[in-house]
Scaffold this active site. Structure first.
Site, mmCIF file in Angstrom:
data_model
loop_
_atom_site.group_PDB
_atom_site.id
_atom_site.type_symbol
_atom_site.label_atom_id
_atom_site.label_comp_id
_atom_site.label_asym_id
_atom_site.label_seq_id
_atom_site.Cartn_x
_atom_site.Cartn_y
_atom_site.Cartn_z
ATOM 1 N N GLN A 89 2.033 -5.376 21.927
ATOM 2 C CA GLN A 89 1.227 -6.155 20.982
ATOM 3 C C GLN A 89 2.136 -7.148 20.286
ATOM 4 O O GLN A 89 3.281 -6.833 19.964
ATOM 5 C CB GLN A 89 0.566 -5.178 19.984
ATOM 6 C CG GLN A 89 -0.373 -5.839 18.998
ATOM 7 C CD GLN A 89 -1.166 -4.812 18.177
ATOM 8 O OE1 GLN A 89 -1.606 -3.791 18.712
ATOM 9 N NE2 GLN A 89 -1.343 -5.087 16.901
ATOM 10 N N ASP A 121 7.679 -0.145 20.290
ATOM 11 C CA ASP A 121 7.494 1.020 19.421
ATOM 12 C C ASP A 121 8.050 2.269 20.107
ATOM 13 O O ASP A 121 7.926 3.366 19.586
ATOM 14 C CB ASP A 121 6.014 1.189 19.053
ATOM 15 C CG ASP A 121 5.132 1.431 20.267
ATOM 16 O OD1 ASP A 121 5.622 1.350 21.420
ATOM 17 O OD2 ASP A 121 3.933 1.710 20.065
ATOM 18 N N LEU A 142 0.823 -1.211 0.000
ATOM 19 C CA LEU A 142 0.000 0.000 0.000
ATOM 20 C C LEU A 142 0.852 1.254 0.000
ATOM 21 O O LEU A 142 0.490 2.263 -0.606
ATOM 22 C CB LEU A 142 -0.920 -0.005 1.225
ATOM 23 C CG LEU A 142 -1.863 -1.216 1.356
ATOM 24 C CD1 LEU A 142 -2.512 -1.225 2.727
ATOM 25 C CD2 LEU A 142 -2.908 -1.192 0.257
ATOM 26 N N GLY A 143 1.978 1.178 0.689
ATOM 27 C CA GLY A 143 2.841 2.353 0.784
ATOM 28 C C GLY A 143 4.094 2.034 1.566
ATOM 29 O O GLY A 143 4.201 0.963 2.160
ATOM 30 N N VAL A 187 7.011 3.859 22.553
ATOM 31 C CA VAL A 187 5.947 4.767 22.981
ATOM 32 C C VAL A 187 5.326 4.133 24.222
ATOM 33 O O VAL A 187 4.972 2.964 24.215
ATOM 34 C CB VAL A 187 4.880 4.931 21.875
ATOM 35 C CG1 VAL A 187 3.705 5.747 22.385
ATOM 36 C CG2 VAL A 187 5.496 5.588 20.633
ATOM 37 N N GLU A 228 1.858 6.037 6.883
ATOM 38 C CA GLU A 228 3.217 6.291 6.367
ATOM 39 C C GLU A 228 3.781 7.596 6.925
ATOM 40 O O GLU A 228 4.981 7.702 7.186
ATOM 41 C CB GLU A 228 3.223 6.338 4.836
ATOM 42 C CG GLU A 228 2.739 5.072 4.142
ATOM 43 C CD GLU A 228 3.409 3.802 4.599
ATOM 44 O OE1 GLU A 228 4.529 3.852 5.115
ATOM 45 O OE2 GLU A 228 2.777 2.734 4.458
ATOM 46 N N THR A 256 -3.625 5.018 4.572
ATOM 47 C CA THR A 256 -2.254 4.616 4.232
ATOM 48 C C THR A 256 -1.323 5.823 4.369
ATOM 49 O O THR A 256 -0.249 5.725 4.962
ATOM 50 C CB THR A 256 -2.196 4.009 2.820
ATOM 51 O OG1 THR A 256 -3.035 2.856 2.792
ATOM 52 C CG2 THR A 256 -0.769 3.614 2.444
ATOM 53 N N THR A 294 1.137 3.098 24.369
ATOM 54 C CA THR A 294 0.542 2.102 23.479
ATOM 55 C C THR A 294 0.717 0.733 24.124
ATOM 56 O O THR A 294 1.812 0.397 24.581
ATOM 57 C CB THR A 294 1.244 2.089 22.104
ATOM 58 O OG1 THR A 294 2.654 1.989 22.306
ATOM 59 C CG2 THR A 294 0.942 3.363 21.326
ATOM 60 N N HIS A 329 5.356 7.020 10.170
ATOM 61 C CA HIS A 329 6.751 6.553 10.043
ATOM 62 C C HIS A 329 7.691 7.728 9.756
ATOM 63 O O HIS A 329 8.779 7.823 10.321
ATOM 64 C CB HIS A 329 6.888 5.552 8.885
ATOM 65 C CG HIS A 329 6.300 4.199 9.141
ATOM 66 N ND1 HIS A 329 6.488 3.493 10.301
ATOM 67 C CD2 HIS A 329 5.540 3.399 8.332
ATOM 68 C CE1 HIS A 329 5.876 2.309 10.211
ATOM 69 N NE2 HIS A 329 5.280 2.237 9.026
HETATM 70 N N1 ARG Z 1 2.149 -1.877 4.668
HETATM 71 C C1 ARG Z 1 2.319 -0.479 4.826
HETATM 72 C C2 ARG Z 1 3.387 -0.124 5.881
HETATM 73 O O1 ARG Z 1 3.749 -0.882 6.742
HETATM 74 C C3 ARG Z 1 0.997 0.289 4.969
HETATM 75 C C4 ARG Z 1 -0.108 -0.237 5.834
HETATM 76 C C5 ARG Z 1 -1.310 0.714 5.773
HETATM 77 N N2 ARG Z 1 -2.514 0.171 6.343
HETATM 78 C C6 ARG Z 1 -3.764 0.636 6.056
HETATM 79 N N3 ARG Z 1 -4.833 0.119 6.652
HETATM 80 N N4 ARG Z 1 -3.971 1.595 5.208
HETATM 81 O O2 ARG Z 1 3.958 0.955 5.874
HETATM 82 ZN ZN ZN Z 2 4.139 0.705 8.293
HETATM 83 CA CA CA Z 3 4.309 0.600 23.446
#
Ligand code: ARG
Ligand code: ZN
Ligand code: CA
Length: 261
Positions: free
Chosen positions: A200, A192, A127-128, A194, A170, A166, A197, A173
């Protein structure tokens, strides 16, 4: 009042038919990004009662660039026609004019977002993807998203990912956020970095409901699969935490202050 951090964005649409992505779609996507960062997304009603106190609202906002690098007026949306049908996420071809993509605008002055078709891998569609602060080469700084993740249209295989989340993920990040599950394949050793959170084990998928416990959080309110830094469907990603917002705002100051207008 808190200082607003305004980040200028340039969208580079690199496609065989870049007009397939309209200005209206870009505006819609930008509005979603701004609402999500500000904590003004209308679907925040999906945050369960027990996580409401953790809901973060950022003063980071995004606006389309108004000047090019040379000072000419711009809409902040650049369309480039390419002969490549898709771009691999293993190379950064989309980020260079020489490889049928398009060069970034000065990454110290603009948040560069490339929109293209991303080549699917054997494990599925991408996706990105994003760079973290400090990643080199600096000219590759920014985010790449597949055009099928933009809001406003329906594409086969992408219907659960066309809510604009998405780009929200991103951009997290890009401002130094890691995945909420700590990318440790269930080991519970990753983090993470943080505090607010929940731990997980692994990425979530689809849309969940109710309290979910896993190996890394086996009690209390469970994991936060509603978090933008998880992998749920767009319709089910509705929040950053206050801790994630602090980490992103710290990253603005530490690494990306040259973007501030
Ligand atoms: N796989 C990508 C990443 O880890 C994007 C995940 C986006 N998820 C969404 N539900 N739009 O950076
Ligand atoms: Zn990601
Ligand atoms: Ca955490």
């Amino acid at each position: 009042a808190k200082t607003v951090y305004t980040i200028p964005v340039v969208f580079h649409i690199v496609m065989s038919n870049p007009n397939q992505v309209t200005d209206a779609q870009i505006q819609q996507q930008l509005d979603i990004l701004n609402a999500d960062f500000a904590g003004e997304n209308s679907d925040s009603t999906k945050i369960p009662e027990y996580f409401k106190s953790l809901f973060g609202k950022s003063s980071i906002q995004f606006s389309l660039a108004q000047r090019t690098e040379s000072g000419d007026p711009t809409t902040g949306i650049e369309r480039v026609t390419t002969t490549k049908s898709s771009f691999s996420s293993n190379t950064n071809d989309v980020k260079y004019t020489a490889s049928k993509g398009v060069d970034s605008w000065d990454p110290d002055k603009y948040f560069n977002v490339w929109i293209c078709a991303i080549t699917a891998t054997t494990s599925g569609s991408i996706l990105g993807y994003a760079t973290f602060p400090g990643d080199l080469p600096a000219v590759e700084q920014g985010v790449v998203i597949d055009y099928r993740t933009l809001p406003g249209k329906s594409y086969t295989g992408y219907t659960d990912f066309e809510g604009g989340r998405t780009l929200t993920h991103e951009t997290g990040h890009y401002f130094n956020l890691f995945h909420i599950w700590g990318d440790d394949d269930g080991a519970c050793t990753g983090s993470d970095y943080v505090e607010d959170t929940p731990d997980q084990a692994d990425a979530s998928s689809k849309c969940n409901s109710g309290v979910i416990h896993d190996n890394c959080t086996s009690d209390g309110n469970g994991i936060m699969y509603q978090n933008y830094m998880d992998y749920s469907y767009d319709a089910c990603l509705v929040m950053f935490t206050a801790g994630q917002i602090s980490r992103m705002e710290a990253a603005v100051i530490a690494y990306r202050s040259s973007l501030l207008t």
